[in-house]
Motif scaffolding. Structure first.
Motif, PDB file in Angstrom:
ATOM      1  N   GLY A  16       0.364   1.583   1.814  1.00 13.38           N
ATOM      2  CA  GLY A  16       1.300   1.348   0.724  1.00 13.38           C
ATOM      3  C   GLY A  16       1.773  -0.088   0.692  1.00 13.38           C
ATOM      4  N   LEU A  17       2.017  -0.662   1.865  1.00 18.73           N
ATOM      5  CA  LEU A  17       2.458  -2.057   1.934  1.00 18.73           C
ATOM      6  C   LEU A  17       1.353  -2.990   1.440  1.00 18.73           C
ATOM      7  CD1 LEU A  17       5.051  -3.486   2.859  1.00 18.73           C
ATOM      8  CD2 LEU A  17       3.971  -3.823   5.087  1.00 18.73           C
ATOM      9  N   ARG A  18       0.123  -2.697   1.832  1.00 17.94           N
ATOM     10  CA  ARG A  18      -1.014  -3.492   1.349  1.00 17.94           C
ATOM     11  C   ARG A  18      -1.131  -3.387  -0.166  1.00 17.94           C
ATOM     12  NH1 ARG A  18      -4.981  -5.354   4.681  1.00 17.94           N
ATOM     13  NH2 ARG A  18      -4.822  -4.865   6.912  1.00 17.94           N
ATOM     14  N   PHE A  19      -0.974  -2.181  -0.682  1.00 22.20           N
ATOM     15  CA  PHE A  19      -1.041  -1.946  -2.120  1.00 22.20           C
ATOM     16  C   PHE A  19       0.023  -2.793  -2.826  1.00 22.20           C
ATOM     17  CE2 PHE A  19      -2.358   1.443  -5.284  1.00 22.20           C
ATOM     18  CZ  PHE A  19      -1.678   0.915  -6.364  1.00 22.20           C
ATOM     19  N   ALA A  20       1.245  -2.795  -2.270  1.00 22.69           N
ATOM     20  CA  ALA A  20       2.352  -3.531  -2.892  1.00 22.69           C
ATOM     21  C   ALA A  20       2.067  -5.022  -2.943  1.00 22.69           C
ATOM     22  CB  ALA A  20       3.651  -3.265  -2.136  1.00 22.69           C
ATOM     23  N   PHE A  21       1.697  -5.609  -1.805  1.00 24.17           N
ATOM     24  CA  PHE A  21       1.455  -7.048  -1.776  1.00 24.17           C
ATOM     25  C   PHE A  21       0.159  -7.419  -2.483  1.00 24.17           C
ATOM     26  CE2 PHE A  21       4.711  -7.019   1.498  1.00 24.17           C
ATOM     27  CZ  PHE A  21       5.352  -8.237   1.284  1.00 24.17           C
ATOM     28  N   MET A  43       5.403   1.301  -4.400  1.00 24.50           N
ATOM     29  CA  MET A  43       6.607   1.081  -5.185  1.00 24.50           C
ATOM     30  C   MET A  43       7.848   1.120  -4.289  1.00 24.50           C
ATOM     31  SD  MET A  43       5.506   0.411  -8.184  1.00 24.50           S
ATOM     32  CE  MET A  43       4.173  -0.401  -7.253  1.00 24.50           C
ATOM     33  N   LEU A  44       7.841   1.971  -3.281  1.00 23.04           N
ATOM     34  CA  LEU A  44       8.966   2.005  -2.348  1.00 23.04           C
ATOM     35  C   LEU A  44       9.046   0.716  -1.526  1.00 23.04           C
ATOM     36  CD1 LEU A  44       8.724   5.691  -1.056  1.00 23.04           C
ATOM     37  CD2 LEU A  44      10.466   4.742  -2.576  1.00 23.04           C
ATOM     38  N   ALA A  45       7.884   0.084  -1.316  1.00 26.10           N
ATOM     39  CA  ALA A  45       7.857  -1.175  -0.562  1.00 26.10           C
ATOM     40  C   ALA A  45       8.063  -2.390  -1.455  1.00 26.10           C
ATOM     41  CB  ALA A  45       6.516  -1.307   0.177  1.00 26.10           C
TER      42      ALA A  45
END
Length: 261
Positions: A16-21, A43-45
């Motif tokens: 998820g963090l990779r997706f966010a950045f 989205m949460l990140a």
């Protein structure tokens, strides 16, 4: 539509963090998973992305403020986030302005938003928004370089917190496909509230004053007003709507700081 797992594994959180950045910045991060679960965790990140982008923008602005004055510092603090995000959110804001301003039915308005050119409503909105951001940040840098940095940090965080509210489980996608459909209805209201409160607490702690938290929260309220308008007008969210929410929340947070003590 389902929300992300209640207890994601460390690997899922990292995805998820990779997706966010990887999607919200130009940073060279490889997105390993492209699915709704990863999108919801991204989205949460997103507020973490906002804090980093805002901190970088504020630091560069503070340096230029110290060397060349508050106006140049403000211009840099507005320009850097645009560069770090490929102008993604600004493009979304312009497209939404054109769609809303067209006065056409939802299907036609969505088609206008997908076009590569920018219409008069979009141009005017971008000019006014960026002028407003520069004016507020110049005012804040005029107080001190540190206060300008904190204003940029708050704006960055406020903008990305708005993504949580745009992706709540009650908000549908306006059309299939695209980033909007990937992340629509992936965040619970409870999670959106919790992350927003934590982020507000972080900016208040960084600034050692509650005005930063209040500005961030006001930014969410204004973004939700725009969100409701877009859902009624388009039938749901798109990636452009999410970009518009980011820029609207950031501008509202800055305006709150400008009007405050």
């Amino acid at each position: 539509m389902s929300t992300p797992d209640a207890e994601p594994s460390p690997g899922q959180r990292l995805a998820g963090l990779r997706f966010a950045f990887g999607t919200l910045t130009v940073f060279p991060v490889r997105v390993e998973r492209w699915d709704r679960a990863a999108g919801g965790r991204a989205m949460l990140a997103a507020p973490l992305v906002g804090l980093l982008v805002g901190a970088l923008a504020g630091a560069v602005g503070a340096l230029l403020c110290w060397r060349a004055g508050p106006l140049l510092g403000a211009v840099a603090a507005v320009a850097l986030p645009a560069v770090l995000t490929r102008g993604l959110h600004l493009d979304g804001l312009a497209d939404v302005a054109d769609g809303l301003g067209s006065g056409k039915p939802a299907e036609d308005a969505l088609r206008i938003m997908k076009q590569s050119d920018i219409g008069p409503f979009g141009v005017l909105t971008l000019v006014l928004l960026m002028a407003g951001q520069i004016a507020v940040l110049a005012q804040q840098f005029g107080h001190s370089a540190g206060r300008g940095l904190l204003a940029a940090l708050t704006a960055g965080a406020a903008g990305r917190c708005a993504l949580l509210w745009g992706c709540r489980e009650q908000v549908p996608a306006a059309r299939p496909g695209g980033l909007g459909a990937m992340v629509a209805a992936t965040v619970s209201t409870r999670a959106a509230l919790a992350v927003t409160v934590l982020t507000a607490g972080a900016v208040a702690l960084a600034g050692r004053h509650p005005r930063y938290a209040l500005a961030l929260i006001l930014g969410q309220l204004v973004a939700v007003v725009l969100l409701r308008r877009c859902v009624r007008r388009f039938g749901g969210i798109t990636g452009d709507v999410l970009g518009a929410l980011v820029e609207t929340a950031a501008m509202a947070a800055l305006a709150a700081l400008a009007l405050g003590p």
